[in-house]
Structures are given as structure tokens and as C-alpha cells.
Design a protein around this motif. Structure first.
Motif, PDB file in Angstrom:
ATOM      1  N   TRP A  44       0.838  -1.202   0.000  1.00 47.96           N
ATOM      2  CA  TRP A  44       0.000   0.000   0.000  1.00 47.96           C
ATOM      3  C   TRP A  44       0.870   1.247   0.000  1.00 47.96           C
ATOM      4  CZ3 TRP A  44       0.258   3.332   4.275  1.00 47.96           C
ATOM      5  CH2 TRP A  44      -0.576   4.458   4.202  1.00 47.96           C
ATOM      6  N   TYR A  45       1.887   1.267   0.854  1.00 48.79           N
ATOM      7  CA  TYR A  45       2.753   2.438   0.931  1.00 48.79           C
ATOM      8  C   TYR A  45       3.552   2.605  -0.353  1.00 48.79           C
ATOM      9  CZ  TYR A  45       6.098   5.797   2.816  1.00 48.79           C
ATOM     10  OH  TYR A  45       6.861   6.915   3.024  1.00 48.79           O
ATOM     11  N   ARG A  46       4.057   1.496  -0.860  1.00 52.90           N
ATOM     12  CA  ARG A  46       4.905   1.531  -2.055  1.00 52.90           C
ATOM     13  C   ARG A  46       4.115   1.947  -3.298  1.00 52.90           C
ATOM     14  NH1 ARG A  46       6.553  -3.241  -1.465  1.00 52.90           N
ATOM     15  NH2 ARG A  46       5.283  -4.206  -3.088  1.00 52.90           N
ATOM     16  N   SER A  47       2.803   1.741  -3.277  1.00 55.59           N
ATOM     17  CA  SER A  47       1.977   2.045  -4.455  1.00 55.59           C
ATOM     18  C   SER A  47       1.822   3.547  -4.698  1.00 55.59           C
ATOM     19  CB  SER A  47       0.586   1.429  -4.272  1.00 55.59           C
ATOM     20  OG  SER A  47      -0.147   2.131  -3.268  1.00 55.59           O
ATOM     21  N   GLY A  48       2.201   4.356  -3.725  1.00 52.77           N
ATOM     22  CA  GLY A  48       2.031   5.787  -3.872  1.00 52.77           C
ATOM     23  C   GLY A  48       0.736   6.303  -3.284  1.00 52.77           C
ATOM     24  N   ALA A  49      -0.013   5.424  -2.605  1.00 53.15           N
ATOM     25  CA  ALA A  49      -1.277   5.846  -1.993  1.00 53.15           C
ATOM     26  C   ALA A  49      -1.056   6.594  -0.687  1.00 53.15           C
ATOM     27  CB  ALA A  49      -2.169   4.635  -1.746  1.00 53.15           C
ATOM     28  N   ALA A  50       0.113   6.415  -0.083  1.00 52.35           N
ATOM     29  CA  ALA A  50       0.394   7.092   1.183  1.00 52.35           C
ATOM     30  C   ALA A  50       0.642   8.584   0.949  1.00 52.35           C
ATOM     31  CB  ALA A  50       1.609   6.456   1.855  1.00 52.35           C
ATOM     32  N   THR A  51       0.412   9.363   1.966  1.00 50.45           N
ATOM     33  CA  THR A  51       0.539  10.812   1.859  1.00 50.45           C
ATOM     34  C   THR A  51       1.762  11.312   2.630  1.00 50.45           C
ATOM     35  OG1 THR A  51      -0.912  11.059   3.770  1.00 50.45           O
ATOM     36  CG2 THR A  51      -1.949  11.149   1.599  1.00 50.45           C
ATOM     37  N   SER A  52       2.090  12.575   2.425  1.00 53.25           N
ATOM     38  CA  SER A  52       3.152  13.243   3.177  1.00 53.25           C
ATOM     39  C   SER A  52       2.630  14.590   3.661  1.00 53.25           C
ATOM     40  CB  SER A  52       4.393  13.454   2.303  1.00 53.25           C
ATOM     41  OG  SER A  52       4.977  12.219   1.933  1.00 53.25           O
ATOM     42  N   LEU A  53       3.322  15.148   4.652  1.00 51.97           N
ATOM     43  CA  LEU A  53       2.929  16.441   5.212  1.00 51.97           C
ATOM     44  C   LEU A  53       3.884  17.532   4.752  1.00 51.97           C
ATOM     45  CD1 LEU A  53       2.072  15.452   8.902  1.00 51.97           C
ATOM     46  CD2 LEU A  53       0.534  15.586   6.926  1.00 51.97           C
ATOM     47  N   PHE A  54       3.321  18.687   4.443  1.00 50.09           N
ATOM     48  CA  PHE A  54       4.097  19.862   4.043  1.00 50.09           C
ATOM     49  C   PHE A  54       3.619  21.069   4.840  1.00 50.09           C
ATOM     50  CE2 PHE A  54       3.978  17.035   0.421  1.00 50.09           C
ATOM     51  CZ  PHE A  54       5.278  17.051  -0.063  1.00 50.09           C
ATOM     52  N   THR A  55       4.553  21.939   5.174  1.00 48.48           N
ATOM     53  CA  THR A  55       4.189  23.246   5.719  1.00 48.48           C
ATOM     54  C   THR A  55       4.289  24.258   4.595  1.00 48.48           C
ATOM     55  OG1 THR A  55       5.183  22.654   7.850  1.00 48.48           O
ATOM     56  CG2 THR A  55       4.655  24.969   7.484  1.00 48.48           C
ATOM     57  N   VAL A  56       3.182  24.934   4.310  1.00 44.36           N
ATOM     58  CA  VAL A  56       3.153  25.934   3.247  1.00 44.36           C
ATOM     59  C   VAL A  56       3.060  27.318   3.896  1.00 44.36           C
ATOM     60  CG1 VAL A  56       1.927  26.777   1.209  1.00 44.36           C
ATOM     61  CG2 VAL A  56       2.055  24.317   1.672  1.00 44.36           C
ATOM     62  N   PRO A  84      16.442  18.474  -2.656  1.00 41.44           N
ATOM     63  CA  PRO A  84      15.817  17.726  -1.552  1.00 41.44           C
ATOM     64  C   PRO A  84      14.614  18.474  -0.981  1.00 41.44           C
ATOM     65  CG  PRO A  84      18.205  17.926  -1.240  1.00 41.44           C
ATOM     66  CD  PRO A  84      17.837  18.855  -2.357  1.00 41.44           C
ATOM     67  N   LEU A  85      13.630  17.694  -0.516  1.00 45.14           N
ATOM     68  CA  LEU A  85      12.465  18.294   0.121  1.00 45.14           C
ATOM     69  C   LEU A  85      12.747  18.676   1.567  1.00 45.14           C
ATOM     70  CD1 LEU A  85       9.560  16.070  -1.243  1.00 45.14           C
ATOM     71  CD2 LEU A  85      10.371  18.275  -2.088  1.00 45.14           C
ATOM     72  N   GLY A  86      13.817  18.139   2.144  1.00 47.73           N
ATOM     73  CA  GLY A  86      14.267  18.533   3.465  1.00 47.73           C
ATOM     74  C   GLY A  86      13.177  18.466   4.510  1.00 47.73           C
ATOM     75  N   ALA A  87      12.923  19.579   5.183  1.00 48.44           N
ATOM     76  CA  ALA A  87      11.950  19.625   6.267  1.00 48.44           C
ATOM     77  C   ALA A  87      10.505  19.726   5.781  1.00 48.44           C
ATOM     78  CB  ALA A  87      12.255  20.820   7.178  1.00 48.44           C
ATOM     79  N   GLY A  88      10.288  19.651   4.472  1.00 49.13           N
ATOM     80  CA  GLY A  88       8.921  19.688   3.946  1.00 49.13           C
ATOM     81  C   GLY A  88       8.281  21.063   3.977  1.00 49.13           C
ATOM     82  N   LEU A  89       9.104  22.115   3.972  1.00 47.46           N
ATOM     83  CA  LEU A  89       8.594  23.485   3.963  1.00 47.46           C
ATOM     84  C   LEU A  89       8.570  24.029   2.542  1.00 47.46           C
ATOM     85  CD1 LEU A  89       7.824  26.194   5.433  1.00 47.46           C
ATOM     86  CD2 LEU A  89      10.269  26.702   5.426  1.00 47.46           C
ATOM     87  N   LEU A  90       7.453  24.659   2.173  1.00 47.61           N
ATOM     88  CA  LEU A  90       7.320  25.344   0.888  1.00 47.61           C
ATOM     89  C   LEU A  90       6.874  26.772   1.186  1.00 47.61           C
ATOM     90  CD1 LEU A  90       5.359  22.563  -1.046  1.00 47.61           C
ATOM     91  CD2 LEU A  90       7.801  23.067  -1.244  1.00 47.61           C
ATOM     92  N   ALA A  91       7.757  27.729   0.958  1.00 48.05           N
ATOM     93  CA  ALA A  91       7.443  29.137   1.232  1.00 48.05           C
ATOM     94  C   ALA A  91       7.393  29.897  -0.079  1.00 48.05           C
ATOM     95  CB  ALA A  91       8.485  29.743   2.168  1.00 48.05           C
ATOM     96  N   VAL A  92       6.216  30.401  -0.422  1.00 53.53           N
ATOM     97  CA  VAL A  92       6.016  31.125  -1.672  1.00 53.53           C
ATOM     98  C   VAL A  92       6.375  32.592  -1.459  1.00 53.53           C
ATOM     99  CG1 VAL A  92       4.366  31.751  -3.466  1.00 53.53           C
ATOM    100  CG2 VAL A  92       4.178  29.527  -2.327  1.00 53.53           C
TER     101      VAL A  92
END
Length: 444
Positions: free
Chosen positions: A227-239, A312-320
Motif C-alpha cells: 500500500w505504501y509503495r503504491s504511492g497511496a500514502a501521503t506526506s505532510l508539508f508546511t506551506v 531535496p524536500l528537506g523539512a517539507g517546507l514550501l514558502a512562496v
């Protein structure tokens, strides 16, 4: 559970739209869950022996979500083997100390799904054979009392988990800094001849895993590695946007930048946090344009993965960064903060980072100057000198940010050298909070 002090963070989930995920397959529930509600949504944690936990982590391809993206099963296997050789029981440390002022994803996860993280701690402890575990959180956010209450709701735990508040410092979440603090020392990276997985808390082998990684492990135990390998799992981002309020977004792999951030209208985006990379935002007609040194311009249609972004996505922060803000001012503010937050224990942090911060401060001042190229050359040279020479990776990440800003905001630097700034709003939008004076405490 008392949720009256929830942090001022907006939560947005794209999981249902992008992955057809049920609530039981998501990291963030719609509201904070006590243990009874957690079991109703996710079900009881399956009883897996250590070998099955390790195999599930390996076959899923789970990697660390704290920034390094190191394979989780390899880390667990290294700790287990080190414990076998040393004849000692290992320790597990769940790292929920983000440290970075702009990031909020780990705190949001701990507030909304504490028991998913605690399930992951139990699985990791079983996998490596630990008889003790710690959950480290950042001081000043009310998580100590909240998570202590959550722990009391769990009537049977094979491994006791001690909730520990660490100082709200940028480097507090670094592995050796956590170990130092748990051993009664300062929360600063330490020089050591042996890695943490061999010699950590109390001198014993120690597994340090980010809390999102552990929450993923708890979901993998329930739904399987396929299930995880299929790409169905999610990730968290701070925007982050110019209004400064963070939004924590849960999204599936490959979600487009525009879909993830809501709407992309700006000149650049910071990917990965304060140790991350500035990438210019361009129109679709100029998508993928090479800006310099491997940095590519991206568009709202670009999917948010390390491979497609090229960084790299690093800490998962995306600042516009909007058009009315100055990227040089933002970077100078962050570099000054990073220099002040260094451990001050080695040459790169003592000398290199303050010099880089001061030079970038000069670039950020719109004033006629003839030494622009000299400043650029000095910054590039100092970035090369500090990389790979510190006791930790703090100088490396700081150099990465500075290099990318020199490339992404080259035109703005040219304008500043002629006494002009193209931005109408000058104050930095990204937070650089200084550490609070309060001391840390722990609760069983």
C-alpha cells in the motif's frame, strides 16, 4: 484531551482528492483524536514481531521524513546490530522537535494524531529491541502536557515513553544534540567518535526517527508495505505565504505545486526549509529553464518530489515568495538567524556563517556599489569552505541556502547594486524567532 490550546495552524488535506484515501489511511484526522477515537478510526495496532516490522519498513521503501530521507529499515537494522554487538538494550527517540521557526507539520501531527506517532514508537521499539523510548518536542507549544495526557490513555504499553521538551532552538532536533540533552547536557550537536546508532543515550545504541516517519510506520503495519509503495500514502508539508500563518497540507506524492499550495503567484519558492533551496517560479513557457548550478525554474504544474524539483524536500517546507517581497532581504534575515543559532563549536560556525550573514546583509541593502562581484565571489568561496567541515550539517545547509539565493535572485542583486529594489514590501515574511528563556522539563 484538552485541545483548547491548539496552535494557530491551518490544516488542509488533499488526500481524498489525490489518493482516494480513507480516514484510516491518512496521517491527519479532521480533528484531534483521543485514544478511543484513534482506535475507532485506525483500528488496533497489529501485533508484529520484530522481523515483520523490519521487513515491512524495508519492503515499503519508507525513508526518514525529518530531512535526511535515509532508509528507515537500514537505520533500525544498524541500531539492532550495534545493540547485539554491545550486549545492551537500545533506546528509541521519536524526534518531534522541528526547531525551524517556519515549520509546523510535526507539531500539527502531534496535536491531531498523537496515538499514531505513539503506535510508531511502539513498533520501532519492538523492531530494535528497545526497553526505553523518548518523545522529544519543542518547548513553548503546550505539547508536553497534551502528550503526557495522551500517554496516560494507553492502558498497556510494552515500552514506557517519556515526553521531553527540548529548547526551541534550530539545532535542538539534530541527532547528537538530542542525545546530549537527554544525557543531561546542552541541546547542541556534539563531537563524537562513534555515531548515535552505536553510542547514543546513556552510551547505548539509539534509534532517532522523525515523528512523521513513525506515523507512517504505524500505517504500514495496518495496511501493508505494498500500500505504501503504491504511492497511496501521503506526506505532510508546511506551506507559507506572505500572511505568515502556516498551512499544513497532507498530499499524495506527485501533487502539483499549484494544487499543493493553493495558488502559485510569486517570484520564487523556498523548498526544504532554512537549509533548503530557492527555486524561481516561471511561466509554463519557461518551465525547466536552467538558472545555474543545477537549479531549475519551476511552474505551478511541477509535481512536488525531490526528483522533479531537482532539490531535496528537506523539512517539507514550501514558502512562496510574492512579487512584492525581496528575496535578498529574506535570505539575509534567515542567514543571520542561522549564524546566531549555530552551536559555535567549530570553525565553520564560529567564523564562516557570521561572515556569510554579514556579506548577504550587504547584498540586501539597495545602495550603489562597485564591489558586487567581489561580494558574490566571497560568498561562493566561504560556502565552499564551510561545507563538509562542521561537527554537524548546519554549515552545509546554510551554504546551500546562500548559494541558491545568489542564483535565484541574481537580477535583484544587480538592481540593489544600482541603489534600487524591485520589491515594494521590505520586511521579511519568514519568521526567525529567537529561543525562549524557559527551561525544558520532562514527564513520564
Amino acid at each position: 484531551m484538552n485541545t483548547s490550546v491548539l496552535p494557530p495552524v491551518r490544516i488542509r488535506s488533499l488526500a481524498t482528492a489525490t489518493a482516494n484515501a480513507t480516514a484510516a489511511m491518512r496521517l491527519l484526522p479532521s480533528a484531534p483524536l483521543n485514544h478511543q477515537a484513534h482506535r475507532a478510526v485506525y483500528g488496533d495496532l497489529p501485533r508484529l514481531d520484530p522481523g515483520h516490522v523490519m521487513a515491512a519498513a524495508e519492503h515499503s521503501g519508507l525513508s526518514g521524513q525529518g530531512g535526511a530521507a535515509f532508509p528507515a529499515h537500514r537505520k533500525m537494522a544498524a541500531v539492532r546490530e550495534a545493540a547485539r554487538r554491545a550486549g545492551r538494550r537500545p533506546v528509541v527517540v521519536a524526534n518531534g522537535s522541528e526547531g525551524e521557526p517556519a515549520s509546523a507539520k510535526d507539531k500539527a501531527l502531534l496535536w491531531h494524531a498523537p496515538h499514531l506517532v505513539l503506535d510508531g514508537v511502539a513498533l520501532a521499539a519492538a523492531a530494535v529491541g528497545a526497553d526505553r523510548a523518548f518523545l522529544a518536542v519543542e518547548a513553548g507549544h503546550g505539547l508536553l502536557r497534551y502528550l503526557t495526557e495522551a500517554g496516560r490513555q494507553r492502558t498497556s504499553t510494552a515500552v514506557p515513553v517519556t515526553i521531553v521538551e527540548v529548547p526551541s532552538r534550530f539545532l535542538s532536533g539534530q541527532e547528537s544534540a538530542l542525545v546530549s540533552f537527554l544525557d543531561g547536557g546542552p541541546a547542541l550537536p556534539r563531537f563524537q567518535s562513534r555515531p548515535v546508532f552505536e553510542q547514543g543515550v546513556g552510551g547505548g545504541p539509539t534509534l532517532v526517527q522523525n515523528v512523521e516517519t513513525l506515523a507512517h510506520l504505524a500505517l504500514i503495519a495496518r495496511h501493508g508495505p505494498a500500500w505504501y509503495r503504491s504511492g497511496a500514502a501521503t506526506s505532510l508539508f508546511t506551506v507559507r505565504y506572505a500572511d505568515s500563518t502556516p498551512t499544513v497540507v497532507e498530499a499524495a506524492p506527485g501533487t502539483s505545486l499549484q494544487h499543493l499550495t493553493g495558488a502559485v503567484s510569486g517570484q520564487a519558492i523556498l523548498v526544504g526549509g532554512y537549509h533548503g533551496t530557492w527555486l524561481p517560479l516561471e511561466s509554463a513557457a519557461r518551465s525547466g529553464r536552467e538558472v545555474g548550478a543545477g537549479i531549475r525554474a519551476i511552474t505551478g504544474d511541477t509535481s512536488v518530489t525531490a526528483e522533479t524539483l531537482g532539490v531535496p524536500l528537506g523539512a517539507g517546507l514550501l514558502a512562496v515568495l510574492p512579487h512584492d517581497r525581496c528575496g535578498l532581504v529574506e535570505t539575509a534575515s534567515i542567514l543571520r538567524y542561522l549564524a546566531l543559532e549555530s552551536a559555535g563549536q567549530c570553525g565553520p560556525c564560529l567564523n564562516g556563517l557570521p561572515r556569510m550573514a554579514a556579506a548577504f546583509g550587504e547584498l540586501a541593502r539597495p545602495t550603489p556599489r562597485s564591489d558586487l562581484q567581489q561580494i558574490r565571489d566571497d560568498l561562493s568561496r566561504w560556502a565552499g569552505l564551510v561545507t563538509g567541515r562542521g561537527a554537524c550539517r548546519h554549515p552545509d545547509g546554510t551554504a546551500r541556502l546562500a548559494r541558491s539565493a545568489l542564483i535565484a535572485f541574481a537580477a535583484e542583486a544587480d538592481a540593489h547594486s544600482r541603489g534600487r529594489c524591485r520589491a515594494s514590501a521590505r520586511p521579511p515574511m519568514l519568521p526567525t524567532a529567537m529561543p525562549p528563556a524557559s527551561q525544558s522539563t520532562a514527564s513520564e
